[in-house]
Design an enzyme around this catalytic site. Structure first.
Site, PDB file in Angstrom:
ATOM      1  N   ARG A 206      -5.924   7.603  -2.927  1.00  0.00           N
ATOM      2  CA  ARG A 206      -6.077   6.145  -3.000  1.00  0.00           C
ATOM      3  C   ARG A 206      -6.172   5.570  -1.591  1.00  0.00           C
ATOM      4  NH1 ARG A 206      -1.915   3.152  -6.783  1.00  0.00           N
ATOM      5  NH2 ARG A 206      -3.404   1.450  -6.442  1.00  0.00           N
TER       6      ARG A 206
ATOM      7  N   CYS B 278       2.460  -0.255  -0.657  1.00  0.00           N
ATOM      8  CA  CYS B 278       1.960   0.683  -1.665  1.00  0.00           C
ATOM      9  C   CYS B 278       0.933  -0.069  -2.503  1.00  0.00           C
ATOM     10  CB  CYS B 278       3.105   1.232  -2.509  1.00  0.00           C
ATOM     11  SG  CYS B 278       4.048  -0.040  -3.391  1.00  0.00           S
TER      12      CYS B 278
END
Length: 276
Positions: A172, A231
């Site tokens: 990611r 995050c």
């Protein structure tokens, strides 16, 4: 005080004259609600706290898990029996992300005596109970600001002039995939440091020395004090913040994280395996 506690240490504390307040924060991203599992069996005296409803505000401009309003969070903690002088232990189903979110919120709002059960519920070998406790109302009064908090501009500045860690999976970060948010990639200048690498195969945190070495490899130094972290939506980043504290650093959380950063075209996006 160490920010984590072993199952053996917790069992001893629960048998002592002033047992800690226990908070059960079982939660999974996209998974079943944690309340039924809590009702089926939890640590004796533990109170369930709902991450989505009580440890976050509704999704919106602040991201998928914006911080709760301090007074609303304070009310939740008081209902759970937390007072100014309470020792608090938080746990979840084992991943540690949800428990770390509760730990960070308590620390940020000025409650220093809070620890995470290392390894979560899976590490506990003592009895469980299904009785739902009704604790006496606590006196906890939140005082936000005890830990540094970053907004989007602060995160960008931290990436330019300091160290900003991206706690998501490496794919990611690189922008290879993005299963949740509208744009793939990372904040320019951020360094990849997946949360999953903070723990061993049992989900227990690595020793402080090993964690420190890991963060040194990412660009920290002996002179580094504050390290920024984000995050997807501010949950797993709290776990990395906990790892940073174990390692001796002061964590600065970008609570909006990638879900907020990527929500507008005005913010730059970097891809690839190197900071940029």
């Amino acid at each position: 005080m160490k920010p984590i506690i072993t199952a053996a240490e917790l069992a001893s504390a629960l048998a002592g004259p002033r047992p800690p307040v226990l908070l059960d924060i079982r939660w999974q991203l996209g998974g079943p609600h944690g309340r039924p599992a809590y009702e089926a069996g939890h640590l004796p005296g533990a109170v369930f706290v709902d991450l989505d409803a009580e440890l976050a505000s509704p999704p919106g401009a602040g991201g998928r898990h914006p911080l709760p309003e301090p007074e609303a969070f304070g009310a939740v903690m008081r209902r759970a029996g937390v007072s100014a002088d309470s020792s608090v232990v938080v746990y979840d189903g084992g991943q540690g992300w949800a428990a770390a979110r509760a730990w960070w919120l308590l620390r940020w709002t000025g409650h220093a005596d809070v620890r995470v059960l290392d390894g979560g519920l899976a590490a506990w070998t003592g009895p469980l109970e299904s009785e739902i406790p009704v604790p006496a109302e606590g006196t906890f009064a939140p005082a936000p600001g005890a830990l540094p908090l970053l907004d989007a501009d602060g995160a960008a500045a931290q990436a330019r002039a300091g160290l900003l860690l991206d706690a998501r999976a490496a794919e990611r970060y690189r922008g290879d995939v993005e299963p949740i948010d509208r744009v793939a990639g990372h904040i320019p200048g951020a360094v990849s440091a997946p949360t999953t690498e903070n723990v061993d195969k049992e989900g227990r945190f690595l020793p402080a020395e090993a964690l420190a070495a890991r963060f040194f490899e990412r660009g920290a130094s002996e002179a580094t004090e504050t390290v920024g972290v984000y995050c997807g939506s501010g949950v797993s980043a709290a776990h990395e913040a906990l790892a940073l504290e174990i390692a001796g650093f002061t964590p600065a959380l970008y609570a909006g994280s990638w879900s907020q950063w990527s929500s507008t075209d005005s913010r730059p996006v970097a891809t690839g395996s190197q900071p940029g």
